[in-house]
Design a protein around this motif. Structure first.
Motif, PDB file in Angstrom:
ATOM      1  N   HIS A 276       0.822  -1.215   0.000  1.00 32.80           N
ATOM      2  CA  HIS A 276       0.000   0.000   0.000  1.00 32.80           C
ATOM      3  C   HIS A 276       0.852   1.258   0.000  1.00 32.80           C
ATOM      4  CE1 HIS A 276       0.858  -0.997   4.214  1.00 32.80           C
ATOM      5  NE2 HIS A 276       0.792   0.296   4.461  1.00 32.80           N
ATOM      6  N   LYS A 277       2.134   1.132   0.396  1.00 33.23           N
ATOM      7  CA  LYS A 277       3.022   2.296   0.358  1.00 33.23           C
ATOM      8  C   LYS A 277       3.547   2.559  -1.047  1.00 33.23           C
ATOM      9  CE  LYS A 277       4.487   1.900   5.176  1.00 33.23           C
ATOM     10  NZ  LYS A 277       5.624   1.778   6.115  1.00 33.23           N
ATOM     11  N   LEU A 278       3.459   1.547  -1.902  1.00 29.16           N
ATOM     12  CA  LEU A 278       3.840   1.724  -3.307  1.00 29.16           C
ATOM     13  C   LEU A 278       2.694   2.295  -4.119  1.00 29.16           C
ATOM     14  CD1 LEU A 278       5.728  -1.633  -3.996  1.00 29.16           C
ATOM     15  CD2 LEU A 278       6.659   0.530  -3.223  1.00 29.16           C
ATOM     16  N   ASP A 279       1.500   1.848  -3.815  1.00 29.79           N
ATOM     17  CA  ASP A 279       0.318   2.305  -4.550  1.00 29.79           C
ATOM     18  C   ASP A 279      -0.859   2.349  -3.574  1.00 29.79           C
ATOM     19  OD1 ASP A 279      -2.037   2.430  -6.270  1.00 29.79           O
ATOM     20  OD2 ASP A 279      -0.664   1.957  -7.914  1.00 29.79           O
ATOM     21  N   HIS A 280      -1.422   3.539  -3.386  1.00 29.24           N
ATOM     22  CA  HIS A 280      -2.481   3.695  -2.391  1.00 29.24           C
ATOM     23  C   HIS A 280      -3.732   2.909  -2.748  1.00 29.24           C
ATOM     24  CE1 HIS A 280      -3.641   6.644  -5.495  1.00 29.24           C
ATOM     25  NE2 HIS A 280      -4.872   6.505  -5.025  1.00 29.24           N
ATOM     26  N   ARG A 281      -3.828   2.434  -3.996  1.00 31.49           N
ATOM     27  CA  ARG A 281      -5.008   1.658  -4.395  1.00 31.49           C
ATOM     28  C   ARG A 281      -4.953   0.222  -3.889  1.00 31.49           C
ATOM     29  NH1 ARG A 281      -4.472   3.263 -10.644  1.00 31.49           N
ATOM     30  NH2 ARG A 281      -2.300   2.892  -9.995  1.00 31.49           N
ATOM     31  N   VAL A 282      -3.797  -0.183  -3.390  1.00 35.80           N
ATOM     32  CA  VAL A 282      -3.701  -1.472  -2.694  1.00 35.80           C
ATOM     33  C   VAL A 282      -4.107  -1.247  -1.249  1.00 35.80           C
ATOM     34  CG1 VAL A 282      -2.183  -3.342  -1.961  1.00 35.80           C
ATOM     35  CG2 VAL A 282      -1.853  -2.296  -4.194  1.00 35.80           C
ATOM     36  N   ARG A 283      -5.163  -1.910  -0.813  1.00 31.67           N
ATOM     37  CA  ARG A 283      -5.668  -1.701   0.536  1.00 31.67           C
ATOM     38  C   ARG A 283      -4.865  -2.492   1.568  1.00 31.67           C
ATOM     39  NH1 ARG A 283     -10.864   0.264   1.146  1.00 31.67           N
ATOM     40  NH2 ARG A 283     -11.201   1.931  -0.378  1.00 31.67           N
ATOM     41  N   SER A 284      -4.600  -3.755   1.276  1.00 37.18           N
ATOM     42  CA  SER A 284      -3.864  -4.583   2.236  1.00 37.18           C
ATOM     43  C   SER A 284      -3.301  -5.801   1.526  1.00 37.18           C
ATOM     44  CB  SER A 284      -4.776  -5.029   3.391  1.00 37.18           C
ATOM     45  OG  SER A 284      -5.803  -5.879   2.917  1.00 37.18           O
ATOM     46  N   ALA A 285      -2.305  -6.403   2.156  1.00 36.75           N
ATOM     47  CA  ALA A 285      -1.716  -7.644   1.641  1.00 36.75           C
ATOM     48  C   ALA A 285      -1.348  -8.517   2.825  1.00 36.75           C
ATOM     49  CB  ALA A 285      -0.484  -7.356   0.789  1.00 36.75           C
ATOM     50  N   GLN A 286      -1.776  -9.764   2.770  1.00 34.53           N
ATOM     51  CA  GLN A 286      -1.492 -10.716   3.853  1.00 34.53           C
ATOM     52  C   GLN A 286      -0.748 -11.905   3.267  1.00 34.53           C
ATOM     53  OE1 GLN A 286      -4.970 -12.168   5.895  1.00 34.53           O
ATOM     54  NE2 GLN A 286      -3.796 -13.062   7.550  1.00 34.53           N
ATOM     55  N   VAL A 287       0.434 -12.189   3.825  1.00 39.97           N
ATOM     56  CA  VAL A 287       1.318 -13.226   3.292  1.00 39.97           C
ATOM     57  C   VAL A 287       1.135 -14.528   4.061  1.00 39.97           C
ATOM     58  CG1 VAL A 287       3.723 -13.923   3.029  1.00 39.97           C
ATOM     59  CG2 VAL A 287       3.026 -11.602   2.408  1.00 39.97           C
ATOM     60  N   ASN A 288       1.022 -15.630   3.320  1.00 41.03           N
ATOM     61  CA  ASN A 288       1.093 -16.981   3.896  1.00 41.03           C
ATOM     62  C   ASN A 288       2.445 -17.535   3.467  1.00 41.03           C
ATOM     63  OD1 ASN A 288       0.943 -19.751   4.427  1.00 41.03           O
ATOM     64  ND2 ASN A 288      -1.268 -19.786   4.132  1.00 41.03           N
ATOM     65  N   PHE A 289       3.446 -17.362   4.340  1.00 37.90           N
ATOM     66  CA  PHE A 289       4.821 -17.673   3.933  1.00 37.90           C
ATOM     67  C   PHE A 289       5.042 -19.156   3.621  1.00 37.90           C
ATOM     68  CE2 PHE A 289       9.339 -18.525   4.829  1.00 37.90           C
ATOM     69  CZ  PHE A 289       9.902 -17.697   3.872  1.00 37.90           C
ATOM     70  N   PRO A 290       4.530 -20.115   4.446  1.00 38.94           N
ATOM     71  CA  PRO A 290       4.764 -21.530   4.114  1.00 38.94           C
ATOM     72  C   PRO A 290       4.252 -21.915   2.737  1.00 38.94           C
ATOM     73  CG  PRO A 290       3.981 -21.329   6.357  1.00 38.94           C
ATOM     74  CD  PRO A 290       3.825 -19.977   5.727  1.00 38.94           C
ATOM     75  N   LYS A 291       3.120 -21.327   2.308  1.00 36.80           N
ATOM     76  CA  LYS A 291       2.549 -21.661   1.003  1.00 36.80           C
ATOM     77  C   LYS A 291       3.007 -20.698  -0.088  1.00 36.80           C
ATOM     78  CE  LYS A 291      -1.582 -24.032   2.679  1.00 36.80           C
ATOM     79  NZ  LYS A 291      -3.053 -24.172   2.581  1.00 36.80           N
ATOM     80  N   LYS A 292       3.817 -19.696   0.262  1.00 38.16           N
ATOM     81  CA  LYS A 292       4.332 -18.716  -0.701  1.00 38.16           C
ATOM     82  C   LYS A 292       3.188 -17.993  -1.429  1.00 38.16           C
ATOM     83  CE  LYS A 292       8.556 -20.091   0.124  1.00 38.16           C
ATOM     84  NZ  LYS A 292       9.375 -19.379   1.077  1.00 38.16           N
TER      85      LYS A 292
END
Length: 789
Positions: free
Chosen positions: A105-121
């Motif tokens: 969201h700091k790169l593009d304000h149109r991205v609201r959120s991102a949630q990572v599931n690291f084990p599943k990439k």
């Protein structure tokens, strides 16, 4: 040369990132380093002023995401204003990657959120529709995290995790704990007024708690036993189901006739331990995929050239015979086709294993699965996607059958005889007691079936193999399920692929032949190669000696031909013989980069296959116990080197197509051979599936691998012989634990046959036998695991 990450210090892999002559293990660490050096995330990655770290990302590469139908199949949610998508991002490496992705969201304000599931990439990203899915993917690609979008992502009705075993385990565990507590006064025969008054009530509670255990938690054992009997097979679940049924019926009879306290504690404990063993055995690696086919590799859309030369993105399943497609650099050919325009330089290693690209001219046929390695070409489809050469491999019947059905595990092999012996003992004892004291005949028969229920026997294999699964996983050897270990122990032949398996996938040995370059020329060559992303350029760049970077006056890269750099009055060209404008004195079948400085041909850097470390020692150790063979889709130019590497007598076959490998394994299996196939590519998928054990070698275990039984980290291939030895040891441990289980059954049968089996004896003997077997197998397998590297 030290290849540790400048930011986090871990060893860099083949995907390392070089920035300001510093090496980073991933783009995340590079980005965090830049931020710590004074560049803010949003400031540095202002996409309008700076395209980011990967300016070579082509927007047209993702044109298929403009197709509304494909978008809807990829999106998890879309309400017209916000959309949610779950993307597979194999470049995730460490906590720095997570931080960068979760701050999109700091790169593009149109991205609201991102949630990572690291084990599943994977990353679950919520964004405004005005941004669009295509722009989001370009944003991720620009910062070095290009998502992998394949045909698998468009499949509807994706399977959900089966949690029924966990629920059953919870029910059995709850009932077991409570029934044991309620049974303590019965064990010690406490004579107390209050307890005696409410004893029927407590027994009724135990009966009620046993109902969900028998009819829900243990239901799979009754189902399996019934299916086995219908098929004429006495599997391990037959005596287990019989024991559970007899336990429940006798206990219920004693409760309702007020003749005893029953065996509900033993019943619930038995089911709990059995389910615990099954859960432990079924434990696997959810973040890895062992069932991949061509759909995991193919894109979901391609560019079709319509009327008036109009280019449009279309669903790959809508491509039909006669369509004209545009295939760009490094794009896969989705269907068998004829080259219409342009010069094709096709990499078929994805399909055949042949490492050298093949040149094709207009009018020649191209096969599905090849990757174009040059300028864009136009092709005309001659077969639908479902009828192409590559997809026909999956029509082979070997992909429609489960190889588990071809193998009978040790537990079920022994259970057949165990069941027969126990039934005979029960019958003889029942007849004997009927003659002596008819009133004790039924109690004795039921006691024998109760105490002889093979709980410890059924736990031996699950806990042994389950613990070995965990140990192998720590060694970067990931198995699909526990039965693979038993099949490994039975293997007598090991077959290897060559390219990408025993050879390093991303590196080669490089030698130079020709007139030596002076330091200035070599510095200019390395400065030129530094600007290229071509794999050969990167490998040659790494091989040349370090130097001071020269600011080039001009740089050009000609796709599929070579690179050119100019500094002052000196120019250098590196690439094909035609590109440098001079034919070498000698020709070679090997891949080579030719060099010209100004107008003079200097020589060529020739690339040879680099074999993984420890291969010679591995083959020598394997030869002591196994027959060896090599099946390669590559040509036989490496035969001389392979003859030095492999033990004498090893069979070697070259130019093998995917079906040839499958047929080779199938032929020897019909002769009784038990075969392990070790490969790495989709071209090995048929052989991996046909073999008794298919092992896929992966440079990165989280990146795509073909359908297989096991995934082995490439760095651990040299220890394959020790993993096979550990599998044989695991089977030996199972056999020893079987003997231990039989000893407990002999003790239990003594009490049952003599009519002296009491609830207290059953409550002690059954858990102790189970726990001792579990303890033995766990300690023994841990000891074996300590010897693994």
């Amino acid at each position: 040369m030290d290849h540790s990450c400048y930011h986090c210090g871990v060893e860099c892999g083949n995907d390392r990132v070089i920035f300001e002559d510093k090496e980073f293990c991933c783009n995340g660490c590079k980005t965090v380093y830049e931020i710590l050096s004074g560049n803010g995330l949003s400031g540095y990655y202002d996409l309008e002023r700076n395209p980011g770290i990967s300016p070579d990302i082509r927007a047209d590469k993702f044109n298929f995401l403009d197709n509304p139908d494909l978008q809807q199949k990829l999106l998890d949610f879309d309400d017209g204003q916000l959309s949610i998508v779950n993307l597979y991002i194999p470049q995730m490496h460490c906590s720095s990657c997570i931080w960068v992705l979760e701050n999109l969201h700091k790169l593009d304000h149109r991205v609201r959120s991102a949630q990572v599931n690291f084990p599943k990439k994977t990353a679950r990203i919520t964004f405004q529709n005005e941004l669009g899915l295509k722009a989001l993917v370009i944003l991720l690609s620009t910062i070095g995290y290009e998502p992998h979008i394949s045909l698998d992502d468009r499949e509807e009705n994706k399977g959900k995790a089966d949690r029924s075993l966990i629920y059953k385990l919870g029910v059995a565990g709850f009932a077991f704990g409570n029934v044991m507590l309620l049974s303590f006064p019965e064990y010690f025969e406490i004579d107390e007024f209050w307890l005696n008054q409410y004893k029927p009530f407590f027994r009724a509670i135990m009966f009620c708690m046993s109902l969900p255990v028998v009819f829900y938690a243990a239901s799979s054992y009754f189902t399996s036993a019934w299916k086995g009997l219908r098929a004429g097979i006495l599997n391990i679940d037959v005596p287990i189901a019989l024991g559970i049924a007899v336990l429940f019926l006798r206990s219920s009879w004693e409760i309702f006739t007020h003749t005893g306290q029953g065996f509900f504690d033993s019943l619930t404990g038995l089911v709990f331990f059995l389910l615990l063993g099954r859960y432990f055995q079924q434990r696997t690696y959810d973040y890895l995929s062992f069932e991949r086919d061509y759909k995991s590799y193919f894109p979901i859309g391609v560019t079709r050239i319509g009327a008036g030369a109009k280019e449009e993105p279309v669903d790959i399943y809508k491509v039909k015979e006669g369509d004209r497609l545009l295939i760009r650099n490094e794009e896969l050919i989705p269907a068998d086709a004829i080259l219409i325009r342009g010069e094709a330089r096709v990499d078929y290693s994805f399909v055949t294993g042949e490492s050298d690209p093949v040149k094709k001219v207009s009018g020649e046929q191209l096969f599905a699965g090849g990757k174009q390695m040059g300028a864009a070409i136009e092709v005309e489809v001659v077969k639908d996607v479902s009828q192409s050469y590559l997809t026909q491999l999956w029509s082979n019947e070997v992909f429609q059958t489960d190889k588990k059905t071809r193998f009978r595990d040790l537990t079920n092999t022994i259970s057949k005889y165990f069941t027969i012996v126990i039934l005979l003992i029960a019958l003889v004892s029942g007849i004997t007691w009927y003659v002596i004291d008819a009133s004790k005949a039924i109690p004795v028969i039921s006691a024998i079936l109760i105490v002889a229920c093979p709980c410890a026997l059924a736990l031996s294999a699950p806990f042994t193999l389950g613990n070995m699964l965990r140990i192998f996983g720590r060694k970067q050897f990931y198995l699909k399920d526990a039965q693979v270990i038993e099949r490994m122990a039975a293997v007598g032949t090991v077959v290897f692929d060559k390219t990408g398996t025993i050879t390093a996938g991303n590196s080669n040995e490089i030698s130079y032949e020709g007139e030596a370059l002076d330091p200035k020329e070599e510095s200019l060559l390395r400065s030129t190669l530094r600007n290229s992303n071509h794999p050969l350029s990167r490998q040659l760049y790494e091989m040349l000696e370090p130097f001071d970077v020269l600011p080039l006056d001009r740089f050009n890269e000609y796709t599929g031909k070579g690179v050119e750099g100019v500094y002052g009055d000196t120019s250098v060209k590196a690439g094909s013989p035609d590109f440098v404008g001079s034919k070498p004195a000698t020709t070679t079948a090997k891949t080579a980069v030719h060099i010209r400085v100004n107008k003079m041909y200097k020589g060529a850097y020739t690339f040879y296959n680099k074999y993984r470390s420890g291969m010679a020692q591995l083959f020598r150790k394997l030869k002591k116990h196994y027959d060896l063979a090599l099946l390669s889709g590559d040509n036989d130019s490496e035969r001389v080197n392979l003859e030095k590497l492999l033990p004498s007598g090893t069979q070697m076959f070259f130019n093998q197509k995917p079906n040839d490998k499958l047929e080779y394994i199938s032929f020897h299996q019909k002769e009784g051979a038990k075969i392990m196939m070790v490969g790495d590519g989709l071209n090995d998928a048929g052989a991996l599936q046909q073999s008794d054990v298919g092992v896929a070698i992966a440079e990165n275990v989280n990146v795509f691998s073909p359908a297989c039984d096991a995934i082995l980290d490439a760095a651990k291939l040299e220890h394959l012989h020790s993993y096979l030895g550990a599998a044989r040891s695991a089977v030996t441990i199972i056999k020893v634990s079987f003997i231990l289980s039989f000893l407990y059954n002999i003790v239990g049968l003594y009490f049952a046959v003599t009519g002296a089996l009491s609830p207290v004896v059953a409550a002690i003997l059954m858990p102790v036998s189970s726990l001792s077997v579990v303890a033995f197998t766990t300690l023994a397998t841990s000891w074996v695991g300590k010897k693994l590297k």
